[in-house]
Design a protein around this motif. Structure first.
Motif, mmCIF file in Angstrom:
data_model
loop_
_atom_site.group_PDB
_atom_site.id
_atom_site.type_symbol
_atom_site.label_atom_id
_atom_site.label_comp_id
_atom_site.label_asym_id
_atom_site.label_seq_id
_atom_site.Cartn_x
_atom_site.Cartn_y
_atom_site.Cartn_z
ATOM 1 N N LYS A 253 0.836 -1.197 0.096
ATOM 2 C CA LYS A 253 0.025 0.065 0.127
ATOM 3 C C LYS A 253 0.734 1.376 -0.145
ATOM 4 O O LYS A 253 0.566 2.249 -0.775
ATOM 5 C CB LYS A 253 -1.017 -0.223 1.061
ATOM 6 C CG LYS A 253 -1.932 -1.023 1.296
ATOM 7 C CD LYS A 253 -2.532 -1.005 2.576
ATOM 8 C CE LYS A 253 -3.270 -2.330 2.911
ATOM 9 N NZ LYS A 253 -3.925 -2.593 4.268
ATOM 10 N N ARG A 277 3.233 5.450 7.710
ATOM 11 C CA ARG A 277 2.290 5.124 7.760
ATOM 12 C C ARG A 277 1.942 5.643 9.337
ATOM 13 O O ARG A 277 2.641 5.310 10.362
ATOM 14 C CB ARG A 277 1.719 3.735 7.824
ATOM 15 C CG ARG A 277 0.281 3.483 8.183
ATOM 16 C CD ARG A 277 -0.170 2.034 8.118
ATOM 17 N NE ARG A 277 -1.492 1.756 8.571
ATOM 18 C CZ ARG A 277 -2.191 1.627 9.390
ATOM 19 N NH1 ARG A 277 -1.444 1.568 10.715
ATOM 20 N NH2 ARG A 277 -3.484 1.258 9.394
ATOM 21 N N GLY A 280 -4.333 4.628 11.144
ATOM 22 C CA GLY A 280 -5.728 4.077 10.260
ATOM 23 C C GLY A 280 -6.566 3.818 10.948
ATOM 24 O O GLY A 280 -6.622 3.120 12.170
ATOM 25 N N GLU A 293 -10.657 1.428 4.075
ATOM 26 C CA GLU A 293 -9.524 1.663 4.824
ATOM 27 C C GLU A 293 -9.104 3.141 4.682
ATOM 28 O O GLU A 293 -8.786 3.511 3.558
ATOM 29 C CB GLU A 293 -8.466 0.792 4.872
ATOM 30 C CG GLU A 293 -7.300 1.038 5.689
ATOM 31 C CD GLU A 293 -6.080 0.032 5.456
ATOM 32 O OE1 GLU A 293 -5.038 0.172 6.585
ATOM 33 O OE2 GLU A 293 -5.755 -0.427 4.299
ATOM 34 N N MET A 295 -5.982 5.569 5.654
ATOM 35 C CA MET A 295 -4.808 5.608 6.040
ATOM 36 C C MET A 295 -4.351 7.067 6.316
ATOM 37 O O MET A 295 -4.663 8.061 5.570
ATOM 38 C CB MET A 295 -3.653 5.045 4.991
ATOM 39 C CG MET A 295 -3.948 3.495 4.946
ATOM 40 S SD MET A 295 -2.801 2.909 3.709
ATOM 41 C CE MET A 295 -1.303 2.910 4.455
ATOM 42 N N VAL A 297 -0.946 9.278 6.610
ATOM 43 C CA VAL A 297 0.575 9.029 6.302
ATOM 44 C C VAL A 297 1.234 10.331 5.978
ATOM 45 O O VAL A 297 0.574 11.595 5.905
ATOM 46 C CB VAL A 297 0.580 8.350 4.814
ATOM 47 C CG1 VAL A 297 0.123 6.955 5.019
ATOM 48 C CG2 VAL A 297 -0.057 9.282 3.746
#
Length: 450
Positions: A253, A277, A280, A293, A295, A297
């Motif tokens: 990802k 990351r 999340g 999902e 995330m 970041v």
């Protein structure tokens, strides 16, 4: 003698003399032999797509307000009044007819017992639970359960119950499926089951039941049922379930995002820096077909970016501009990864999370046929007044890329913040989040009814 008498005579002769009374039914069931596990009950209920809230007795009214505030609900005559906020119109069941019950928005009851091993709530028709029909016709059932009513297994529950009472066994919302195995909810009972598990605490002072008369105090506050509702405190209830696999993704990802993110107009930071990351959270697709999902970041020392993603087993028609890339999942095979702002499944899930307070999905790993819970890396909640009724999202009509990214549907408008911790709040009910290093909740998204 006719044939009927002949057959019955032979049956009587074969059975012998009639016993003096009903046969004794042995009820020495084997108990579970272990203490009740309230956490296991919560996990089972979530697995069945029920919504679980955990709070103290004094907070039940707030939870009921979050679920049913501004709506008409039926309550059994023995339900404690302290569980009912002023924002609901409570109609006490006095043998109400089916048409009136079906027109009400929800029902609030207590329970007799709950089984942790099977995720089952049992009602026995006691005054605080009422007739069976009041928990079948309304669309939303809020069931309040004390922790000491939870037992480990079915034999322990049967030992507490009176078999002569009308017992209703509830394992999740009403659901069935047709020959194509399409799940349909709400056919034989409520589509939405909320179970409020009370934390162990000292018994509260006794209060009048829902149908009892109450003498008002001389300085009682005015009825504010029709007044604007104040913003509820932030909530952080984990409600749904996301089933994960221990698997590898090629590319990963972060590798997909490292190539895609710097090309967004709202990206800020060093495009060449490693992508990290931060945290999340996930939503649940009720159909179980799309992974959802979000995330958080960061590139180098840049700001935290919020990137909602959806994962699909086939391309989404007409969504080429939102495609982040494709990846090979070692368990599920090829996956198409989209910027979720362009995916209607995400729009519906986000609207439910913000406007209905359904919250984030509880995450589990599937390991050798067992489900192992995974601790969330962040907690989300809501802040601000919610609408009395949450409309169906309908069709996505427009998506305006930017910060925030605005998603316009038939009935709601959603705004997804891309860089967290700054910018102007679009307004509406807010989805907020906190994580390690960020204990104060920050706005993540906003929603409002059009």
């Amino acid at each position: 003698m006719n044939a009927r008498d002949l057959v019955l005579g032979r049956l009587r002769a074969a059975l012998g003399p009639e016993p003096a009374g009903p046969a004794e039914v042995p009820r020495e069931y084997r108990p579970a032999g272990r203490p009740a596990d309230v956490d296991l009950l919560a996990h089972r209920l979530v697995d069945y797509r029920a919504t679980v809230h955990r709070c103290a007795d004094g907070e039940v009214a707030r939870v009921v307000d979050d679920i049913l505030g501004g709506r008409r609900v039926v309550v059994p005559p023995g339900l404690p009044r302290r569980w009912l906020p002023a924002t609901v119109e409570a109609v006490t069941d006095d043998r109400l007819g089916t048409e009136l019950l079906a027109a009400l928005d929800g029902v609030v009851t207590a329970a007799a017992v709950a089984v942790a091993e099977t995720g089952t709530i049992v009602l026995d028709g006691a005054p605080d639970q009422g007739r069976r029909i009041i928990t079948l016709l309304p669309d939303v059932h809020v069931c309040v359960l004390r922790a000491d009513q939870v037992v480990a297994g079915l034999p322990d529950a049967v030992d507490r119950l009176d078999p002569r009472r009308p017992l209703t066994w509830i394992s999740g919302p009403s659901a069935t499926s047709d020959i194509e195995l399409d799940r349909v909810e709400g056919v034989h009972g409520p589509r939405n089951l909320h179970v409020v598990i009370l934390s162990p605490a000292a018994d509260p002072a006794p209060e009048p039941a829902a149908g009892a008369a109450v003498e008002p105090a001389t300085d009682a506050a005015p009825d504010r049922r029709d007044a604007p509702r104040p913003p509820p405190p932030p909530t952080a209830t984990i409600l749904r379930m996301a089933l994960l696999h221990r698997a590898t993704l090629r590319p990963s990802k972060l590798e997909l995002l490292a190539a895609w993110l710097p090309g967004r107009d709202w990206f800020r930071g060093d495009a060449g820096a490693d992508l990290e990351r931060v945290a999340g959270y996930r939503f649940d697709d009720p159909a179980g077909a799309v992974g959802i999902e979000t995330m958080l970041v960061r590139a180098g020392n840049g700001p935290v970016h919020q990137v909602p993603l959806t994962y699909r087993g086939a391309p989404l028609d007409g969504a080429e501009r939102w495609l982040v890339g494709t990846t090979e999942h070692s368990v599920l095979g090829p996956r198409w990864v989209y910027d979720a702002a362009g995916d209607p499944v995400y729009a519906a899930a986000l609207a439910d999370a913000v406007l209905a307070g359904t919250g984030q999905a509880e995450e589990y790993f599937e390991v050798d046929g067992r489900r192992e819970p995974r601790d969330p890396s962040m907690v989300i909640g809501t802040s601000g007044a919610r609408p009395a009724a949450v409309p169906a999202v309908g069709t996505v009509r427009d998506v305006v890329a930017g910060d925030p990214t605005v998603i316009v549907t038939d009935t709601v408008e959603l705004a997804v913040l891309r860089r967290l911790g700054g910018g102007t709040a679009p307004g509406g009910t807010a989805l907020t989040g906190s994580w390690s290093g960020q204990p104060t909740p920050l706005p993540l998204a906003y929603a409002s009814v059009r």
